[in-house]
Enzyme design. Structure first.
Site, PDB file in Angstrom:
ATOM      1  N   LYS A   1      15.343  -1.935 -12.789  1.00  0.00           N
ATOM      2  CA  LYS A   1      15.296  -1.674 -14.238  1.00  0.00           C
ATOM      3  C   LYS A   1      15.839  -0.283 -14.543  1.00  0.00           C
ATOM      4  CE  LYS A   1      11.386  -0.155 -16.294  1.00  0.00           C
ATOM      5  NZ  LYS A   1      11.618   1.029 -17.131  1.00  0.00           N
ATOM      6  N   ASN A   2      15.410   0.715 -13.768  1.00  0.00           N
ATOM      7  CA  ASN A   2      15.758   2.093 -14.120  1.00  0.00           C
ATOM      8  C   ASN A   2      17.164   2.481 -13.687  1.00  0.00           C
ATOM      9  OD1 ASN A   2      13.304   2.191 -15.305  1.00  0.00           O
ATOM     10  ND2 ASN A   2      12.304   3.343 -13.675  1.00  0.00           N
TER      11      ASN A   2
ATOM     12  N   ARG B   1      11.690   2.719 -25.414  1.00  0.00           N
ATOM     13  CA  ARG B   1      11.653   4.179 -25.508  1.00  0.00           C
ATOM     14  C   ARG B   1      12.859   4.815 -24.847  1.00  0.00           C
ATOM     15  NH1 ARG B   1      10.906   8.840 -24.589  1.00  0.00           N
ATOM     16  NH2 ARG B   1      11.584   8.529 -22.463  1.00  0.00           N
TER      17      ARG B   1
ATOM     18  N   ARG C   1       6.556  12.034 -24.821  1.00  0.00           N
ATOM     19  CA  ARG C   1       7.804  11.874 -24.055  1.00  0.00           C
ATOM     20  C   ARG C   1       8.851  12.798 -24.685  1.00  0.00           C
ATOM     21  NH1 ARG C   1       7.413   6.982 -21.116  1.00  0.00           N
ATOM     22  NH2 ARG C   1       9.272   7.558 -19.958  1.00  0.00           N
ATOM     23  N   PRO C   2       8.717  14.116 -24.449  1.00  0.00           N
ATOM     24  CA  PRO C   2       9.666  15.059 -25.060  1.00  0.00           C
ATOM     25  C   PRO C   2      11.087  14.850 -24.540  1.00  0.00           C
ATOM     26  CG  PRO C   2       8.341  16.145 -23.384  1.00  0.00           C
ATOM     27  CD  PRO C   2       7.777  14.756 -23.549  1.00  0.00           C
ATOM     28  N   ILE C   3      12.054  15.301 -25.312  1.00  0.00           N
ATOM     29  CA  ILE C   3      13.452  15.211 -24.851  1.00  0.00           C
ATOM     30  C   ILE C   3      14.124  16.582 -24.990  1.00  0.00           C
ATOM     31  CG2 ILE C   3      13.768  12.737 -25.326  1.00  0.00           C
ATOM     32  CD1 ILE C   3      15.164  13.575 -27.958  1.00  0.00           C
ATOM     33  N   ASP C   4      13.317  17.636 -24.915  1.00  0.00           N
ATOM     34  CA  ASP C   4      13.867  18.994 -25.053  1.00  0.00           C
ATOM     35  C   ASP C   4      14.918  19.300 -23.989  1.00  0.00           C
ATOM     36  OD1 ASP C   4      11.362  18.764 -23.510  1.00  0.00           O
ATOM     37  OD2 ASP C   4      11.768  20.834 -22.966  1.00  0.00           O
ATOM     38  N   LEU C   5      14.730  18.798 -22.780  1.00  0.00           N
ATOM     39  CA  LEU C   5      15.708  19.085 -21.710  1.00  0.00           C
ATOM     40  C   LEU C   5      17.039  18.381 -22.008  1.00  0.00           C
ATOM     41  CD1 LEU C   5      13.362  18.733 -18.593  1.00  0.00           C
ATOM     42  CD2 LEU C   5      14.068  20.837 -19.748  1.00  0.00           C
TER      43      LEU C   5
ATOM     44  N   ASP D   1       5.857   5.785 -10.787  1.00  0.00           N
ATOM     45  CA  ASP D   1       5.810   4.386 -11.226  1.00  0.00           C
ATOM     46  C   ASP D   1       5.023   3.510 -10.255  1.00  0.00           C
ATOM     47  OD1 ASP D   1       9.235   4.443 -12.490  1.00  0.00           O
ATOM     48  OD2 ASP D   1       7.357   5.238 -13.274  1.00  0.00           O
TER      49      ASP D   1
ATOM     50  N   ILE E   1       3.344  13.788 -12.863  1.00  0.00           N
ATOM     51  CA  ILE E   1       4.531  13.604 -13.694  1.00  0.00           C
ATOM     52  C   ILE E   1       4.198  13.348 -15.156  1.00  0.00           C
ATOM     53  CG2 ILE E   1       6.686  12.287 -13.981  1.00  0.00           C
ATOM     54  CD1 ILE E   1       6.616  13.921 -11.388  1.00  0.00           C
TER      55      ILE E   1
ATOM     56  N   ARG F   1       8.622  -6.112 -19.562  1.00  0.00           N
ATOM     57  CA  ARG F   1       9.655  -5.075 -19.696  1.00  0.00           C
ATOM     58  C   ARG F   1      10.351  -4.821 -18.361  1.00  0.00           C
ATOM     59  NH1 ARG F   1       7.726   0.280 -21.110  1.00  0.00           N
ATOM     60  NH2 ARG F   1       9.879   0.626 -20.508  1.00  0.00           N
TER      61      ARG F   1
HETATM   62  C1  EPZ Z   1      12.260   7.737 -16.110  1.00  0.00           C
HETATM   63  O1  EPZ Z   1      11.629   8.091 -17.336  1.00  0.00           O
HETATM   64  C2  EPZ Z   1      11.868   6.297 -15.838  1.00  0.00           C
HETATM   65  N1  EPZ Z   1      12.353   5.434 -16.906  1.00  0.00           N
HETATM   66  C3  EPZ Z   1      10.349   6.190 -15.747  1.00  0.00           C
HETATM   67  O2  EPZ Z   1      10.039   4.838 -15.413  1.00  0.00           O
HETATM   68  C4  EPZ Z   1       9.871   7.101 -14.613  1.00  0.00           C
HETATM   69  O3  EPZ Z   1       8.460   7.065 -14.575  1.00  0.00           O
HETATM   70  C5  EPZ Z   1      10.349   8.532 -14.868  1.00  0.00           C
HETATM   71  O4  EPZ Z   1      11.788   8.549 -15.027  1.00  0.00           O
HETATM   72  C6  EPZ Z   1       9.980   9.470 -13.730  1.00  0.00           C
HETATM   73  O5  EPZ Z   1      10.527   9.008 -12.549  1.00  0.00           O
HETATM   74  C7  EPZ Z   1      13.642   5.027 -16.866  1.00  0.00           C
HETATM   75  O6  EPZ Z   1      14.400   5.390 -15.987  1.00  0.00           O
HETATM   76  C8  EPZ Z   1      14.085   4.092 -17.954  1.00  0.00           C
HETATM   77  P1  EPZ Z   1      11.548  12.054 -16.951  1.00  0.00           P
HETATM   78  P2  EPZ Z   1      12.036   9.469 -18.071  1.00  0.00           P
HETATM   79  O7  EPZ Z   1      12.476  12.540 -17.984  1.00  0.00           O
HETATM   80  O8  EPZ Z   1      13.481   9.690 -17.934  1.00  0.00           O
HETATM   81  C9  EPZ Z   1       8.936  15.515 -18.876  1.00  0.00           C
HETATM   82  C10 EPZ Z   1       8.847   2.842 -15.534  1.00  0.00           C
HETATM   83  O9  EPZ Z   1       7.652   2.548 -15.415  1.00  0.00           O
HETATM   84  N2  EPZ Z   1      10.131  15.777 -19.696  1.00  0.00           N
HETATM   85  O10 EPZ Z   1      11.875  12.267 -15.518  1.00  0.00           O
HETATM   86  O11 EPZ Z   1      11.439   9.465 -19.419  1.00  0.00           O
HETATM   87  C11 EPZ Z   1       8.261  14.222 -19.289  1.00  0.00           C
HETATM   88  O12 EPZ Z   1       7.364  14.434 -20.353  1.00  0.00           O
HETATM   89  C12 EPZ Z   1       9.241   4.062 -16.330  1.00  0.00           C
HETATM   90  O13 EPZ Z   1       9.803   2.200 -15.022  1.00  0.00           O
HETATM   91  C13 EPZ Z   1      10.155  16.899 -20.525  1.00  0.00           C
HETATM   92  O14 EPZ Z   1       9.194  17.669 -20.582  1.00  0.00           O
HETATM   93  O15 EPZ Z   1      11.234  10.512 -17.149  1.00  0.00           O
HETATM   94  C14 EPZ Z   1       7.547  13.799 -18.051  1.00  0.00           C
HETATM   95  O16 EPZ Z   1       6.308  14.478 -17.985  1.00  0.00           O
HETATM   96  C15 EPZ Z   1       8.062   4.816 -16.889  1.00  0.00           C
HETATM   97  N3  EPZ Z   1      11.254  17.124 -21.281  1.00  0.00           N
HETATM   98  C16 EPZ Z   1       8.454  14.294 -16.928  1.00  0.00           C
HETATM   99  O17 EPZ Z   1       9.320  15.268 -17.521  1.00  0.00           O
HETATM  100  C17 EPZ Z   1      12.347  16.291 -21.260  1.00  0.00           C
HETATM  101  O18 EPZ Z   1      13.330  16.565 -21.971  1.00  0.00           O
HETATM  102  C18 EPZ Z   1       9.291  13.212 -16.297  1.00  0.00           C
HETATM  103  O19 EPZ Z   1      10.104  12.672 -17.292  1.00  0.00           O
HETATM  104  C19 EPZ Z   1      12.299  15.153 -20.432  1.00  0.00           C
HETATM  105  C20 EPZ Z   1      11.187  14.913 -19.646  1.00  0.00           C
END
Ligand code: EPZ
Length: 419
Positions: A22-23, A92, A121-125, A308, A330, A400
């Site tokens: 999926k990812n 999302r 789920r911030p997207i600041d990065l 996950d 995480i 999903r």
């Molecule tokens: C991806 O989510 C996966 N989803 C998630 O899988 C997975 O749990 C996650 O990576 C971690 O491996 C997909 O690939 C579609 P992150 P993503 O950005 O990209 C913080 C599943 O069950 N963060 O690595 O959203 C965030 O809040 C799903 O298959 C910021 O602070 O994960 C989190 O605490 C769930 N600012 C941490 O980083 C940002 O701009 C990890 O988030 C982005 C993230």
């Protein structure tokens, strides 16, 4: 409301082929639009997040066909650069279209993905990196209005403060057609990122890795279509392995790479499982009558133990011999499955990001409700191991990420049906 009904405590035995990841497929689907050409993707799992992505593609003006796990996307006539609220909210992770839309047309309008079942789920990065590349982003009332200056995005050096999977993917998608070179350090190293860059290179992108946490991208004028087979889903594999453990089963998993689950194999061996890899990408797992508990499980960015897999592996520890400690590093709210596991007779205490699981001899069936994707999988696993009948609602979460899970489990001897 649909529910899964499981008559538990039946041993699982047999062979399954692991679905596409999926990812991996989700960012690859977004990447397809940059080619403005036809892309054929094999091993695409039939899961609701893929169907949600297809709705976005069709809205943007792409044509799609999806049969027998092959998805064909033609983005020659992509017309739009916005994604409406109702489509963004269906999934999302649709924020992953941002970088791709910018590469296609220099513009994008979409709503903030918002929090979800795992916490904020911030997207600041994502946004900080895109602004460094010259993207002008106006945020108001939850809508992101983005456009590049006339000369388009420019390559630059970006250092991620956290190896965010989504931010890494979005920045790569924005950089492939930017002017000049983009160097991103501290990138996420998940196998799904490698799969995405392999796909983009086949489309003509100029990408190379400098060590394992820096990526160098030379922007090109345009990409072209290609054919690609998505890697298998390591989290689905760990889920089915956990199902084997709670039923003292013997399973053969086909089409799984040992590297992708390297951090999980020691966990299953610690539980008393015998694991053999054969023919390169097949795995045999023989499970003990009762697993030993995993003493400590810390979720970490890849190659650490995947967040996950936390919920599925917690499920198998609920009936283990001993106590296990989980530390969820995480996400801030990824223990929603605990309340439901308690209904099945589990003994779990949560304090902040730590969960302490005291193994009990057996769980007993109950009515439970899933509240996120991997928590749903955890409830299925617990139901398979429990005495009596378990019924699970909230299947929209399960669907999903898992293709035909009840068909697969039935083929292994489970008594499970969707009503
Ligand atoms: C991806 O989510 C996966 N989803 C998630 O899988 C997975 O749990 C996650 O990576 C971690 O491996 C997909 O690939 C579609 P992150 P993503 O950005 O990209 C913080 C599943 O069950 N963060 O690595 O959203 C965030 O809040 C799903 O298959 C910021 O602070 O994960 C989190 O605490 C769930 N600012 C941490 O980083 C940002 O701009 C990890 O988030 C982005 C993230």
């Amino acid at each position: 409301m649909p529910e899964l009904v499981i008559e538990g405590a039946r041993r699982l035995d047999g062979e399954i082929k692991i679905q596409g990841a999926k990812n991996s497929i989700l960012p690859i689907i977004a990447a397809c639009i940059i080619s403005r050409d036809e892309c054929t993707i094999h091993n695409c799992p039939k899961i609701s997040d893929v169907y949600a992505s297809i709705k976005i593609l069709n809205y943007l003006g792409c044509t799609t066909s999806f049969e027998n796990n092959t998805l064909v996307i033609n983005s020659r006539n992509i017309l739009k650069n916005n994604i409406p609220d109702f489509l963004m909210r269906e999934m999302r992770s649709s924020i992953i279209f941002l970088g791709a839309l910018i590469s296609v047309s220099g513009q994008a309008k979409l709503c903030l993905p918002g929090g979800c079942e795992l916490g904020p789920r911030p997207i600041d990065l994502h946004l900080d990196g895109l602004r460094q590349m010259g993207l002008i982003i106006n945020e108001s009332h939850g809508i992101l209005n983005c456009e590049t200056c006339i000369s388009g995005l420019r390559g630059c050096n970006i250092s991620l403060s956290f190896p965010s999977v989504g931010a890494t993917e979005n920045l790569i998608l924005a950089a492939v057609c930017a002017h000049g070179e983009t160097i991103i350090t501290n990138i996420a190293k998940e196998p799904e990122i490698i799969d995405l860059t392999n796909f983009l290179i086949k489309c003509g992108a100029k990408i190379k890795y400098n060590g394992d946490s820096t990526i160098v991208i030379q922007g090109v004028k345009k990409l072209h279509g290609t054919e690609h087979t998505v890697i298998s889903d390591r989290i689905a594999a760990i889920t089915y392995m956990s199902a084997g453990v709670v039923t003292s089963g013997n399973l053969i998993l086909k089409n799984i790479s040992e590297d992708s689950i390297s951090s999980a194999i020691p966990i299953f061996e610690e539980s008393g499982c015998i694991i053999k890899i054969f023919d390169k990408n097949n795995l045999k797992i023989e499970c003990p009558s009762r697993p030993y508990s995993n003493r400590i499980i810390r979720t970490m960015p890849y190659p650490g133990f995947p967040t996950d897999a936390q919920a599925p592996v917690m499920s198998m520890n609920t009936i283990a011999d001993g106590t296990s400690m989980f530390i969820e590093n995480i996400f801030s709210n990824r223990y929603k499955h605990v309340d439901e596991l308690l209904r099945l007779g589990a003994d779990i205490k949560v304090e902040g990001k730590v969960a302490l699981v005291n193994g009990v001899k057996r769980l007993s069936g109950a009515k439970v409700c899933a509240r996120d994707l991997r928590g749903a999988a955890a409830l299925v696993i617990a139901g398979l191991g429990a005495e009596g009948t378990t019924s699970i609602t909230g299947l929209n979460y399960l669907d999903r990420g898992y293709e035909n899970i009840e068909t697969i489990l039935s083929s292994l001897g489970a008594k499970i049906k969707r009503i």
